[in-house]
Motif scaffolding. Structure first.
Motif, short mmCIF file in Angstrom:
data_model
loop_
_atom_site.label_atom_id
_atom_site.label_comp_id
_atom_site.label_asym_id
_atom_site.label_seq_id
_atom_site.Cartn_x
_atom_site.Cartn_y
_atom_site.Cartn_z
N GLY A 247 -53.86 -0.46 -49.68
CA GLY A 247 -53.47 -0.15 -51.05
C GLY A 247 -53.84 1.27 -51.43
N THR A 248 -54.99 1.74 -50.94
CA THR A 248 -55.41 3.11 -51.22
C THR A 248 -54.41 4.11 -50.65
OG1 THR A 248 -57.76 2.53 -51.26
CG2 THR A 248 -57.22 4.84 -50.84
N PHE A 249 -54.05 3.92 -49.40
CA PHE A 249 -53.10 4.83 -48.75
C PHE A 249 -51.77 4.85 -49.49
CE2 PHE A 249 -49.61 5.54 -45.72
CZ PHE A 249 -49.92 6.83 -45.32
N GLN A 250 -51.26 3.69 -49.78
CA GLN A 250 -49.95 3.61 -50.41
C GLN A 250 -49.95 4.19 -51.82
OE1 GLN A 250 -48.23 -0.31 -49.89
NE2 GLN A 250 -48.56 -0.29 -47.67
N SER A 251 -51.05 4.03 -52.54
CA SER A 251 -51.11 4.61 -53.89
C SER A 251 -51.13 6.13 -53.84
CB SER A 251 -52.34 4.08 -54.65
OG SER A 251 -53.55 4.58 -54.09
N VAL A 252 -51.83 6.68 -52.83
CA VAL A 252 -51.88 8.14 -52.68
C VAL A 252 -50.51 8.68 -52.30
CG1 VAL A 252 -52.87 10.06 -51.38
CG2 VAL A 252 -54.33 8.17 -52.10
N VAL A 253 -49.86 8.04 -51.35
CA VAL A 253 -48.53 8.48 -50.90
C VAL A 253 -47.52 8.40 -52.04
CG1 VAL A 253 -46.59 7.87 -49.40
CG2 VAL A 253 -48.90 7.96 -48.46
N LYS A 254 -47.59 7.33 -52.82
CA LYS A 254 -46.67 7.18 -53.96
C LYS A 254 -46.87 8.32 -54.96
CE LYS A 254 -45.30 3.91 -57.58
NZ LYS A 254 -45.55 2.58 -58.17
N TRP A 255 -48.14 8.64 -55.26
CA TRP A 255 -48.42 9.75 -56.18
C TRP A 255 -47.95 11.08 -55.61
CZ3 TRP A 255 -51.82 13.73 -54.81
CH2 TRP A 255 -51.94 14.74 -55.78
N TYR A 256 -48.28 11.33 -54.32
CA TYR A 256 -47.98 12.62 -53.71
C TYR A 256 -46.48 12.90 -53.71
CZ TYR A 256 -47.52 16.27 -50.19
OH TYR A 256 -47.20 17.44 -49.54
N PHE A 257 -45.68 11.98 -53.20
CA PHE A 257 -44.24 12.21 -53.17
C PHE A 257 -43.61 12.08 -54.55
CE2 PHE A 257 -44.87 11.04 -48.60
CZ PHE A 257 -44.57 12.30 -48.10
N GLY A 258 -44.33 11.43 -55.47
CA GLY A 258 -43.88 11.40 -56.85
C GLY A 258 -43.88 12.77 -57.49
N LEU A 259 -44.68 13.70 -56.94
CA LEU A 259 -44.68 15.07 -57.45
C LEU A 259 -43.30 15.71 -57.29
CD1 LEU A 259 -48.08 16.32 -55.94
CD2 LEU A 259 -47.63 15.75 -58.35
N ALA A 260 -42.58 15.31 -56.24
CA ALA A 260 -41.23 15.85 -56.03
C ALA A 260 -40.27 15.33 -57.10
CB ALA A 260 -40.73 15.48 -54.64
N ARG A 261 -40.42 14.07 -57.50
CA ARG A 261 -39.56 13.49 -58.53
C ARG A 261 -39.81 14.14 -59.88
NH1 ARG A 261 -39.11 7.02 -57.71
NH2 ARG A 261 -37.26 7.43 -58.98
N LYS A 262 -41.02 14.65 -60.07
CA LYS A 262 -41.34 15.35 -61.32
C LYS A 262 -40.90 16.80 -61.29
CE LYS A 262 -45.40 12.44 -62.18
NZ LYS A 262 -46.88 12.38 -62.26
N GLY A 263 -40.54 17.29 -60.08
CA GLY A 263 -40.09 18.67 -59.96
C GLY A 263 -41.17 19.66 -59.58
N TYR A 264 -42.39 19.18 -59.30
CA TYR A 264 -43.51 20.08 -58.99
C TYR A 264 -43.63 20.38 -57.49
CZ TYR A 264 -44.90 18.16 -63.56
OH TYR A 264 -44.91 17.74 -64.87
N LEU A 265 -43.26 19.43 -56.67
CA LEU A 265 -43.26 19.58 -55.20
C LEU A 265 -41.83 19.86 -54.76
CD1 LEU A 265 -44.42 19.20 -52.27
CD2 LEU A 265 -44.03 16.75 -52.58
N ALA A 266 -41.66 20.88 -53.93
CA ALA A 266 -40.32 21.21 -53.45
C ALA A 266 -39.70 20.00 -52.75
CB ALA A 266 -40.39 22.39 -52.49
N PRO A 267 -38.41 19.80 -52.89
CA PRO A 267 -37.76 18.62 -52.30
C PRO A 267 -37.75 18.65 -50.79
CG PRO A 267 -36.11 20.14 -53.15
CD PRO A 267 -37.44 20.65 -53.61
#
Length: 447
Positions: A247-267
């Motif tokens: 659960g820890t790993f998956q929550s981190v991955v969800k947040w990290y790639f969620g940065l792309a959906r917010k426009g902060y992380l390059a696609p």
């Protein structure tokens, strides 16, 4: 130094060895020549200098060095094992050696007298196989830090102190996400933390993309999973279970790639290892920051028009910063034609003498303390502060360092995790799907 598996050829290698098709001997070598392969063109001059000194100490021996580009290196090496044209010595990667050792194409190096205490902590121990034999002599090490474009961070009002004081969490991203939002600028000049920001038309991303990270995420998500307290497997070395279902790993991955959906992380589409890696994204002004490894220091600081700086990875939920600490080694092939000369060469490569020579080039951090000191001095002479990379290794109080996952079947793990992580990044697939992938991986490890 990042790992890319060659799945098809690894299978072919296994088949050829089982069926007895691989030939003995090394093309181009003799009793007077040691053949040596490496992949980093930047390091070639340093090892040519080591070879020159080695030949002076060992009259009658010549070192023939061949350098291949990263993308070709493992393909050609694996093919050479099949054809019986393998080099006497080659630069080895931590995720490859287990498979090579299992296929019995590496020569044990127990007789070289290598002591774990002679190298940076953990480097030498990682090269001991399941059978208790050593298969690699420590060569160098690297960590990950945050590179940034000083012009962009300055325009955003973020100082070096600010960037070195960031923290994060998987709920709201902490001050790290706030910094990324402020560094992100849309085509209308609005920052990511301002009203009216258009995440669909971004001119400058707060964080460059280095791809999906496959199963290790070395320069992508590993600083976050590491500082959240997650580990790849159930054991430090030779794990029997992967933990991508955590659960820890998956929550981190969800947040990290969620940065792309917010426009902060390059696609995901912005990344290309050859044409548009993270350093190119910073140099072109497409992104303001990028996580990358120490082996890229000279590339960033040598980029035309880029004034780079480096910062520590952010503090995570554990209260510590985290970075992967990878270390390469030199290995001798089982069918080396000049095995005696090869072992002499590897022992010299692992010595303070050679590692100080390599350190003076200021390209990588050699595995011995003396070699590391020489590298730090060389970088300082170039006007480059490498504290963001070296302090995590020296400071166990505020920093956590961890290794690549060391297990069998690394190529199979890559084959499963590569598309799974890309699907999450590029297509917003649910992270819960990683539980199924993890189950498939663990079934393979049970074989």
């Amino acid at each position: 130094m990042r790992f890319r598996a060659v799945v098809a050829l690894t299978g072919a290698l296994a088949l050829s060895l089982v069926s007895g098709c691989a030939k003995g001997g090394t093309a181009g070598s003799s009793a007077h020549t040691v053949t040596y392969w490496l992949w980093d063109a930047n390091q070639l001059p340093a090892y040519q200098a080591c070879a020159k000194d080695f030949e002076k100490e060992n009259p009658g021996l010549h070192v023939d060095i061949t350098q291949w580009g990263w993308n070709d290196y493992w393909t050609k090496l694996t093919a050479s094992f099949i054809a019986g044209t393998q080099p006497d010595v080659f630069t080895d990667h931590i995720q490859k050696f287990g498979q090579f050792a299992g296929l019995e194409v590496l020569e044990p190096l127990d007789g070289l007298g290598i002591e774990n205490s002679s190298y940076q902590s953990g480097l030498a121990a990682n090269w001991t196989g399941r059978d208790g034999h050593r298969y690699g002599a420590p060569k160098d090490w690297d960590t990950v830090a945050l590179f940034y474009n000083r012009k962009m961070t300055g325009a955003a009002g973020l100082s070096a102190r600010d960037l070195n004081s960031l923290s994060w969490n998987p709920r709201d991203g902490g001050t790290f996400e706030k910094a990324l939002a402020h560094l992100t600028v849309d085509e209308n000049g609005r920052r990511g933390d301002e009203p009216g920001f258009d995440k669909h038309h971004v001119k400058v991303y707060g964080l460059a993309t280095g791809g999906a990270g496959d199963g290790d995420g070395q320069t992508q998500w590993s600083p976050f999973t590491g500082s959240a307290g997650w580990t790849y497997t159930d054991r430090k070395r030779w794990g029997t279970r992967y933990r991508y279902d955590s659960g820890t790993f998956q929550s981190v991955v969800k947040w990290y790639f969620g940065l792309a959906r917010k426009g902060y992380l390059a696609p995901f589409t912005d990344y290309s290892e050859g044409a548009n890696p993270p350093n190119a994204q910073l140099a072109s002004g497409r992104a303001a920051t990028a996580f990358d490894g120490a082996w890229m220091i000279s590339t960033y600081y040598g980029s035309k028009g880029l004034d780079p700086g480096t910062a520590f990875t952010p503090v995570g939920p554990t209260g510590k910063r985290a970075t992967m600490m990878n270390g390469l080694a030199d290995s001798v092939t089982k069918n080396a034609r000049n095995k005696k000369g090869a072992e002499k060469w590897v022992a010299y490569l692992a010595s303070d003498g050679c590692q100080r020579t390599v350190g003076r080039y200021g390209i990588v951090f050699p595995a011995t303390s003396a070699g590391t000191r020489a590298a730090v001095a060389a970088y300082r002479k170039k006007g480059i502060d490498v504290t963001a990379f070296t302090r995590p290794v020296a400071d166990g109080k505020d920093f956590t360092t961890f290794s690549y996952p060391i297990t069998d079947y690394a190529a199979d793990v890559f084959a499963l995790m590569h598309p799974a992580m890309q699907d999450i990044y590029a297509n917003h697939a649910p992270v819960s799907g990683l539980s199924r992938t993890n189950g498939q991986i663990n079934l393979i490890l049970d074989q």
